[in-house]
Design a protein around this motif. Structure first.
Motif, PDB file in Angstrom:
ATOM      1  N   GLY A 270      26.412  53.689  -2.725  1.00  0.00           N
ATOM      2  CA  GLY A 270      27.314  53.679  -1.580  1.00  0.00           C
ATOM      3  C   GLY A 270      28.758  53.793  -2.004  1.00  0.00           C
ATOM      4  N   GLN A 271      29.107  53.139  -3.122  1.00  0.00           N
ATOM      5  CA  GLN A 271      30.492  53.167  -3.615  1.00  0.00           C
ATOM      6  C   GLN A 271      30.906  54.562  -4.053  1.00  0.00           C
ATOM      7  OE1 GLN A 271      30.667  52.424  -7.516  1.00  0.00           O
ATOM      8  NE2 GLN A 271      32.887  52.491  -7.712  1.00  0.00           N
ATOM      9  N   ILE A 272      30.019  55.281  -4.731  1.00  0.00           N
ATOM     10  CA  ILE A 272      30.340  56.637  -5.188  1.00  0.00           C
ATOM     11  C   ILE A 272      30.723  57.516  -3.998  1.00  0.00           C
ATOM     12  CG2 ILE A 272      29.317  58.759  -6.122  1.00  0.00           C
ATOM     13  CD1 ILE A 272      27.757  56.959  -8.076  1.00  0.00           C
ATOM     14  N   ILE A 273      29.945  57.432  -2.924  1.00  0.00           N
ATOM     15  CA  ILE A 273      30.249  58.226  -1.733  1.00  0.00           C
ATOM     16  C   ILE A 273      31.576  57.806  -1.126  1.00  0.00           C
ATOM     17  CG2 ILE A 273      29.493  58.721   0.623  1.00  0.00           C
ATOM     18  CD1 ILE A 273      26.589  58.421  -0.395  1.00  0.00           C
ATOM     19  N   ASP A 274      31.771  56.500  -0.962  1.00  0.00           N
ATOM     20  CA  ASP A 274      32.995  56.021  -0.321  1.00  0.00           C
ATOM     21  C   ASP A 274      34.224  56.341  -1.163  1.00  0.00           C
ATOM     22  OD1 ASP A 274      34.043  54.392   1.995  1.00  0.00           O
ATOM     23  OD2 ASP A 274      34.853  53.224   0.333  1.00  0.00           O
ATOM     24  N   ASP A 275      34.140  56.120  -2.481  1.00  0.00           N
ATOM     25  CA  ASP A 275      35.269  56.454  -3.348  1.00  0.00           C
ATOM     26  C   ASP A 275      35.584  57.942  -3.288  1.00  0.00           C
ATOM     27  OD1 ASP A 275      35.715  53.883  -4.159  1.00  0.00           O
ATOM     28  OD2 ASP A 275      34.894  54.103  -6.163  1.00  0.00           O
ATOM     29  N   ALA A 276      34.547  58.776  -3.369  1.00  0.00           N
ATOM     30  CA  ALA A 276      34.766  60.218  -3.420  1.00  0.00           C
ATOM     31  C   ALA A 276      35.465  60.727  -2.165  1.00  0.00           C
ATOM     32  CB  ALA A 276      33.434  60.945  -3.631  1.00  0.00           C
ATOM     33  N   PHE A 277      35.016  60.302  -1.001  1.00  0.00           N
ATOM     34  CA  PHE A 277      35.634  60.784   0.237  1.00  0.00           C
ATOM     35  C   PHE A 277      37.071  60.304   0.374  1.00  0.00           C
ATOM     36  CE2 PHE A 277      31.354  61.941   1.531  1.00  0.00           C
ATOM     37  CZ  PHE A 277      31.582  63.075   2.291  1.00  0.00           C
ATOM     38  N   ASN A 278      37.332  59.076  -0.024  1.00  0.00           N
ATOM     39  CA  ASN A 278      38.708  58.571   0.072  1.00  0.00           C
ATOM     40  C   ASN A 278      39.611  59.176  -0.991  1.00  0.00           C
ATOM     41  OD1 ASN A 278      39.124  56.250   2.210  1.00  0.00           O
ATOM     42  ND2 ASN A 278      37.013  56.107   1.451  1.00  0.00           N
ATOM     43  N   LEU A 279      39.082  59.452  -2.168  1.00  0.00           N
ATOM     44  CA  LEU A 279      39.873  60.153  -3.181  1.00  0.00           C
ATOM     45  C   LEU A 279      40.218  61.559  -2.713  1.00  0.00           C
ATOM     46  CD1 LEU A 279      37.906  59.041  -6.380  1.00  0.00           C
ATOM     47  CD2 LEU A 279      40.226  58.349  -5.766  1.00  0.00           C
ATOM     48  N   ALA A 280      39.280  62.174  -2.013  1.00  0.00           N
ATOM     49  CA  ALA A 280      39.543  63.513  -1.493  1.00  0.00           C
ATOM     50  C   ALA A 280      40.615  63.471  -0.399  1.00  0.00           C
ATOM     51  CB  ALA A 280      38.258  64.119  -0.947  1.00  0.00           C
ATOM     52  N   ARG A 281      40.539  62.474   0.462  1.00  0.00           N
ATOM     53  CA  ARG A 281      41.556  62.349   1.523  1.00  0.00           C
ATOM     54  C   ARG A 281      42.933  62.097   0.920  1.00  0.00           C
ATOM     55  NH1 ARG A 281      39.622  58.049   5.805  1.00  0.00           N
ATOM     56  NH2 ARG A 281      41.694  58.551   6.657  1.00  0.00           N
ATOM     57  N   ALA A 282      42.972  61.498  -0.272  1.00  0.00           N
ATOM     58  CA  ALA A 282      44.244  61.229  -0.939  1.00  0.00           C
ATOM     59  C   ALA A 282      44.661  62.363  -1.871  1.00  0.00           C
ATOM     60  CB  ALA A 282      44.139  59.929  -1.736  1.00  0.00           C
ATOM     61  N   ASP A 283      43.979  63.495  -1.815  1.00  0.00           N
ATOM     62  CA  ASP A 283      44.295  64.682  -2.630  1.00  0.00           C
ATOM     63  C   ASP A 283      44.133  64.437  -4.132  1.00  0.00           C
ATOM     64  OD1 ASP A 283      44.828  66.170  -0.418  1.00  0.00           O
ATOM     65  OD2 ASP A 283      47.003  66.009  -0.556  1.00  0.00           O
ATOM     66  N   ILE A 284      43.248  63.541  -4.501  1.00  0.00           N
ATOM     67  CA  ILE A 284      43.023  63.265  -5.920  1.00  0.00           C
ATOM     68  C   ILE A 284      41.872  64.110  -6.454  1.00  0.00           C
ATOM     69  CG2 ILE A 284      42.352  61.462  -7.573  1.00  0.00           C
ATOM     70  CD1 ILE A 284      43.868  59.470  -5.825  1.00  0.00           C
ATOM     71  N   ILE A 285      40.836  64.336  -5.630  1.00  0.00           N
ATOM     72  CA  ILE A 285      39.757  65.246  -6.001  1.00  0.00           C
ATOM     73  C   ILE A 285      39.565  66.248  -4.868  1.00  0.00           C
ATOM     74  CG2 ILE A 285      38.597  63.505  -7.418  1.00  0.00           C
ATOM     75  CD1 ILE A 285      36.512  63.229  -5.175  1.00  0.00           C
ATOM     76  N   ASN A 286      38.792  67.292  -5.128  1.00  0.00           N
ATOM     77  CA  ASN A 286      38.539  68.323  -4.131  1.00  0.00           C
ATOM     78  C   ASN A 286      37.576  67.805  -3.068  1.00  0.00           C
ATOM     79  OD1 ASN A 286      37.016  70.864  -3.057  1.00  0.00           O
ATOM     80  ND2 ASN A 286      38.916  71.624  -4.001  1.00  0.00           N
ATOM     81  N   ILE A 287      37.778  68.246  -1.824  1.00  0.00           N
ATOM     82  CA  ILE A 287      36.955  67.764  -0.726  1.00  0.00           C
ATOM     83  C   ILE A 287      35.494  68.177  -0.892  1.00  0.00           C
ATOM     84  CG2 ILE A 287      37.419  69.788   0.720  1.00  0.00           C
ATOM     85  CD1 ILE A 287      36.915  66.132   1.853  1.00  0.00           C
ATOM     86  N   THR A 288      35.233  69.327  -1.503  1.00  0.00           N
ATOM     87  CA  THR A 288      33.842  69.755  -1.673  1.00  0.00           C
ATOM     88  C   THR A 288      33.085  68.864  -2.655  1.00  0.00           C
ATOM     89  OG1 THR A 288      34.508  71.361  -3.359  1.00  0.00           O
ATOM     90  CG2 THR A 288      34.339  72.152  -1.090  1.00  0.00           C
TER      91      THR A 288
END
Length: 906
Positions: A647-665
Motif C-alpha cells: 500500500g505504501q509503494i502505491i501511495d508514495d508513488a502517486f504523491n511523488l508524481a503529484r510533486a513532480d519528483i517521478i513521472n506520473i506513468t
C-alpha cells in the motif's frame, strides 16, 4: 476530541452618511433598552434580587493592561468551586430557554495584586447588596479588600474586578456570583439538545466546554493549567435525571414558587481543568455493568435507543478497554464510575469529560439491524480514544493549548492498540497507516501546514486555539514516538510524577529519556523529537541503490510553493530508515544529515524497500533501476513484499508524481499488479489515489488499468455468490472496493447485483429507515439538490451537527458541486457561521482545478478577511494552495495520463 469552529458575518455595506448613522444609533440604543428590560424580567421571575444586570462592557485597543491580554495573570490560583445550576427545559413566555446559577470559587493569592481577572462570556450577573457583580470574602481570618469597580472586557472575555487594596500573598479568598445565561442550541457551553419520543418533544440540557466555553456557563479561571476541584449541584424537573463528572450523592425534591424541583448533588471531582467539566439533565435511561465489576459503567441515551439494545456493544467493550488501558498505563483508573452518554445534538464526535464522556449517537450506539462494520469500528475506536484520555489528557494535562497534541496525538495512537485488544480478529492496527499516517501526510505536505507544537504566545485567542483541533494535532506524532524510537510509556513514571498536574512536551521527553537510556540512539530523545514537532512537514527520503547515497528533503505536494515559515532545524530531520533487501536481508540506519552514504543499501541486482512496515513518518523515492526491480517483484510475486508496504509503494508513488519528483506513468504502473492482489490495504491505497484523477478529470476512464474483474470474481467465490459475508474483517472492507471498482469499470454483472441489493434494502423497513428518493433527469436533480441545500440550514430538518456532512455529500455530486459552492458563498454567515468549518471548505473545493475557481476562492478569502467575523483562515489557504497545485498538475499530466490509459486498453 475535536470541536466546532465559529465565524461571524462580514460588514457588507457602507452607511449612507451621518444621517443614517444617527438613525442607526437611536435604533441600537432602543434595542439595548429592550434587551436589558428582558434581562431584568427574567431575573425577577427567578425570584432573585435585581437592581440592574447591566455592567460596563469595554472593548479597547490593545494595551499593556492585564485585562486586554488573553492569558490570565499568574497572581491567583483556584482551589475549588461550588457551582449550582438550574437549566429550564421549557421556554419562557418569550420563547427563550435559560439557565440560572450561583458560583463560588476559592482561590489563593500567589502574587500581590489589586486585580481579579476571571473568565466570563455571555453571562448576565445579579448585583450583590454592595451593588457589585461579585462578592469577595477572605478566608481563614483574612479580611477581603472592598471592590472598587467591576466591568466586563468583551474581547478578552474577562470579568474585571478592581479592588481598593491588594490581596495578600499566601491567603485564600472566596469569590461569589449569581448569574443567568441562555440555554441555546449552538452546541457549545451549556446548551440544549432536542429529540422526539412518542410524538412528544424532549429537551436535554448538556455541555461542551472544550476548549474555552466553560466561561459561558459560570465565571471561572478557564485555562487548562488552572486545575481545581468542582463541587456541583444541579436543579432539574421531576422525571429527569442529572449527571456530572462525579457520582450522584443524592437527589431530593422541594418547591420553588409553587414549582416542584429536584436537586441532585455530586461527589467532588478530582483536581482537573475547566474544559473537562460536564453535566447533563435529561429523561434518558441507561444500561450498566454488573454489580461485581469494580468500576460502575453506565451507557446513557434515549429510551428507545437503549431499549432496542443500541448501547449494548458500547457496554460490552468499555470494561475490557478500561482494564487494558490500566495495564498499558500501569496506572489504576482514578474514578469510581464511567458514564458514557449519547446525545442527539453534539458538535464533536465525542468529548473526554472525566467520568462523563459525551458522544454523538453515531459514535456510541451500534444497531446490528442498520449499522455497518465501519459504524461498529467507529464506535470502538471513538470509545478507546476517549477512554485513553482519562489518563493522558485528564490525569496529566498539557499546560497550554499549544501542546494539544500531547493529549490528542497519543489518544489517537492508543485507540488503535485498545481497539485491537477488544477486537483481535479485525487486525485494526494495520489501518493506522491509512487512517492516520497518510491522512497526516496529505495536510503536512502543504505549506499551510503548521508545527505540532508552537510557542505559547502564538496560540492566544479562542479562535487560534480552535484552529489547533486538526489532522496534524490528532494524527502525526505518536506513531513516530512509539514506533521509530521503540519506546513506551508503559514503564515510565510520566503519569505518576505529573498526576493531577500539567506538563509541557519537554517533560515527556525527559521521562522517556530516563526509562529508555539503554536504547542505542544517535542523539537524545529531546534532540531527535524536537525536529519532528517544532517544524512543520516531513521528509521524502531518496535512496540511490547504485551508489548507496541517501538524501532527504522537505516534501511538498506543490513543489513551487514558497515556504515562508522558517525552521530552526532547516527542515532537516533525524530519520530512522528501516529497510528490506530482496525479501530477506533487513536493517536500520539513521539519516542525520541532508545527504549521507550507506554502503549496505548499495545493490545492482536486488530490490531494496525502505520504511519497512511503514514505521517512519516519511515518504520514499528510489533510483529508476530500483523502482523497476520493485515493480518486477510486485508483478511476479507481490506477497514477498509486506502488505503495508504494498500500500505504501502505491501511495508514495502517486504523491511523488503529484510533486513532480517521478513521472506520473511510473505511479500508474504500481497499480498493474493489483490484477492478482486480494488484500484491502493496497487496494484502498490505489482507489484513494486514483480518486484524485477522477476529481481532476471527471472521467471514469482513469479506473481502466485496475481491471477489477478478478477481484470481483474472488469475492463472488468466497461469499458463495454474494450470499455470505467475507470471512475476514479486512475482506469485508475490500468487498466494497471490489463491487465499487467493478461497477465503475463496467464489469459484467456488477450493476445487476447492486440494483438487486438496493431493491432488497428498500423493501425491508428494519434495515432501511429512509424514504425513497429518485431523480428523473438532471434538471429535476438540480432542483432537488437546491431544495435539499436549503433544508440543510433549517435546524428543524437537519441537525446543526450534520450540516457539514449534508452539504459536502451534495458537493460530491457532479451536479451538486457548483450549487454548493454558490450556496456557501451566499450563506456562509448563517447562524454566525457555526456550520462553516475547514472540513466544509475542503469538501467543496477539492475538485477545483481552473483559474476561474482559483480567483473565486481568492475573492472569498478577501471577503472574509475584510469582515468583522473570525474563521480558520488556514482552511481557505489550504484550498487555494491545493487549487494551484491541481491547475499545475492537470496542465503537466493530463496528456500523459490519457495516453497511458489508451495504451493499457489496447
Amino acid at each position: 476530541m475535536g470541536k466546532g469552529f465559529y465565524i461571524s458575518k462580514p460588514l457588507g455595506f457602507v452607511l449612507f452618511g451621518l444621517g443614517a448613522g444617527a438613525v442607526l444609533t437611536i435604533f441600537a440604543l432602543s434595542v439595548v433598552y429592550v434587551q436589558e428590560k428582558r434581562k431584568n424580567e427574567v431575573n425577577a421571575r427567578d425570584g432573585t434580587r435585581i437592581v440592574t444586570t447591566a455592567a460596563p462592557h469595554r472593548t479597547s485597543a490593545p494595551s499593556n493592561e492585564a485585562w486586554d491580554k488573553y492569558r490570565l495573570p499568574d497572581a491567583l490560583l483556584p482551589e475549588y468551586y461550588n457551582v449550582t445550576l438550574w437549566p429550564r427545559l421549557v421556554p419562557d413566555e418569550e420563547g427563550m430557554y435559560i439557565f440560572t446559577g450561583k458560583s463560588g470559587v476559592v482561590f489563593t493569592c500567589l502574587k500581590e495584586t489589586n486585580l481579579i481577572l476571571i473568565h466570563s462570556n455571555e453571562l448576565n450577573f445579579t448585583l450583590t447588596s454592595e451593588m457589585h457583580h461579585a462578592k469577595l470574602t477572605g478566608l481563614g481570618g483574612t479580611s477581603a479588600p472592598a471592590i472598587l469597580e467591576t466591568w466586563f472586557q468583551t474581547q478578552t472575555q474577562f470579568m474585571v474586578i478592581q479592588l481598593k487594596r491588594k490581596l495578600q500573598v499566601g491567603k485564600s479568598y472566596w469569590l461569589y456570583t449569581e448569574f443567568h445565561g441562555e440555554l441555546s442550541d449552538n452546541l457549545g457551553g451549556f446548551y440544549r439538545s432536542e429529540y422526539t419520543e412518542n410524538d412528544v418533544k424532549k429537551v436535554v440540557a448538556t455541555t461542551q466546554m472544550q476548549p474555552t466555553a466553560a466561561r459561558n456557563v459560570f465565571p471561572c479561571f478557564d485555562e487548562p493549567s488552572m486545575k481545581a476541584v468542582f463541587h456541583l449541584t444541579l436543579l432539574h424537573p421531576p422525571g429527569t435525571v442529572a449527571l456530572s463528572n462525579g457520582m450522584e450523592l443524592g437527589t431530593k425534591s422541594f418547591t420553588i414558587d409553587n414549582q416542584e424541583v429536584l436537586q441532585t448533588r455530586f461527589e467532588p471531582t478530582e483536581k482537573m481543568s475547566t474544559y473537562l467539566l460536564a453535566f447533563v439533565v435529561s429523561e434518558f435511561t441507561n444500561i450498566r455493568s454488573p454489580p461485581e465489576a469494580n468500576i460502575l459503567i453506565r451507557i446513557w441515551g434515549r429510551r428507545e435507543a437503549i431499549e432496542s439494545c443500541q448501547g449494548d456493544y458500547a457496554l460490552n467493550v468499555t470494561f475490557p478497554i478500561l482494564k487494558y488501558l490500566e495495564n498499558y498505563y500501569n496506572t489504576t483508573y482514578p474514578l469510581s464510575k464511567s458514564d458514557q452518554i449519547a446525545l442527539p445534538d453534539f458538535a464533536a464526535g465525542a468529548m473526554e469529560n472525566w467520568g462523563l464522556v459525551t458522544y454523538r449517537e453515531l459514535s456510541l450506539f451500534y444497531d446490528p439491524k442498520v449499522s455497518s462494520n465501519e459504524d461498529k469500528e467507529w464506535v470502538v475506536t471513538v470509545i478507546t480514544h476517549e477512554l485513553a484520555h482519562m489518563w493522558f489528557g485528564n490525569l496529566v494535562t498539557m499546560r497550554w493549548w499549544n501542546d494539544l497534541w500531547l493529549n490528542e496525538g497519543f489518544a489517537s495512537y492508543v485507540s488503535y492498540l485498545a481497539a485491537d485488544y477488544v477486537e483481535p480478529t479485525w487486525n485494526i492496527k494495520d489501518l493506522m497507516v491509512q487512517q492516520q499516517v497518510q491522512k497526516a501526510f496529505d495536510v503536512d505536505s502543504l505549506v499551510s501546514s503548521h508545527p505540532l507544537s508552537s510557542r505559547e504566545d502564538e496560540v492566544i485567542t479562542p479562535d487560534q486555539i480552535d484552529q489547533l483541533f486538526d489532522t496534524i494535532t490528532y494524527s502525526k506524532v505518536f506513531i513516530m514516538c512509539q514506533k521509530q524510537l521503540e519506546i513506551t510509556l508503559l514503564s515510565s513514571n510520566y503519569l505518576h510524577e505529573y498526576a493531577y498536574s500539567n506538563t509541557v512536551y519537554t517533560d515527556l521527553w525527559k521521562k522517556l529519556q530516563e526509562v529508555n537510556s539503554s536504547i542505542q540512539l544517535p542523539a537524545s530523545i529531546n534532540e531527535i523529537m524536537n525536529r519532528w514537532i517544532l517544524q512543520m512537514g516531513f521528509p521524502v527520503v531518496t535512496i540511490d541503490t547504485r551508489t548507496g547515497s541517501i538524501t532527504q528533503q522537505h516534501f511538498l505536494i506543490h513543489p513551487e510553493a514558497v515556504v515562508d515559515k522558517p525552521s530552526d532545524y532547516n527542515y532537516e530531520w533525524f530519520v530512522p530508515i528501516t529497510w528490506l533487501k530482496s525479501g530477506s536481508n533487513m536493517g536500520q540506519h539513521w539519516l542525520l544529515t541532508k545527504t549521507a552514504s550507506y554502503e549496505p543499501m548499495k545493490t545492482d541486482t536486488d530490490w531494496l524497500l525502505a520504511n519497512l512496515n511503514v514505521t517512519g513518518y516519511y515518504r520514499v523515492n528510489y533510483d529508476p533501476q530500483n523502482w523497476e526491480r520493485l515493480l518486477t517483484q510486485l508483478n511476479s510475486d507481490h506477497k514477498v513484499i509486506p502488505v503495508l508496504n504494498r500500500g505504501q509503494i502505491i501511495d508514495d508513488a502517486f504523491n511523488l508524481a503529484r510533486a513532480d519528483i517521478i513521472n506520473i506513468t511510473l505511479a500508474l504502473r504500481t497499480t498493474k499488479y493489483l490484477y492478482e492482489e486480494k488484500e484491502y490495504i493496497p487496494w484502498e491505497s490505489a482507489v484513494r489515489n486514483l480518486e484524485y484523477f477522477f476529481l481532476m478529470f471527471d472521467r471514469t476512464e482513469v479506473y481502466g488499468p485496475l481491471k477489477a474483474q478478478p477481484l470481483f470474481d474472488h469475492f463472488k467465490d468466497i461469499t458463495s455468490n454474494w450470499t455470505q459475508k467475507p470471512p475476514r474483517y479486512m475482506d469485508q472492507y475490500n468487498q466494497i472496493n471490489a463491487v465499487s471498482m467493478a461497477c465503475k469499470t463496467g464489469v459484467k454483472g456488477c450493476s445487476e447485483l447492486t440494483r438487486m441489493w438496493y431493491r432488497q434494502w428498500m423493501k425491508n423497513p428494519d434495515t432501511n429507515p429512509y424514504g425513497k428518493f429518485e431523480f428523473s433527469d438532471s434538471v429535476q436533480a438540480s432542483s432537488s439538490l437546491s431544495r435539499y441545500l436549503e433544508y440543510s440550514i433549517d435546524p428543524n430538518l437537519i441537525r446543526k451537527q450534520d450540516i457539514t456532512y449534508a452539504i459536502v455529500y451534495i458537493a460530491d455530486n457532479v451536479i451538486g458541486q457548483p450549487l454548493v459552492w454558490d450556496f456557501v458563498r451566499a450563506n456562509w454567515d448563517f447562524d454566525d457561521g457555526s456550520f462553516f468549518s475547514g472540513g466544509l471548505i475542503n469538501g467543496i473545493t477539492k475538485k477545483f482545478s481552473t483559474e476561474f475557481e482559483l480567483q473565486q476562492l481568492q475573492r472569498f478569502k478577501e471577503d472574509i478577511a475584510a469582515s468583522s467575523f473570525t474563521f480558520d483562515m488556514q482552511a481557505i489557504e489550504r484550498a487555494i494552495e491545493q487549487t494551484k497545485a491541481n491547475i499545475k498538475w492537470i496542465s503537466e499530466n493530463k496528456a500523459q495520463v490519457m495516453n497511458w490509459l489508451i495504451e493499457q486498453s489496447d
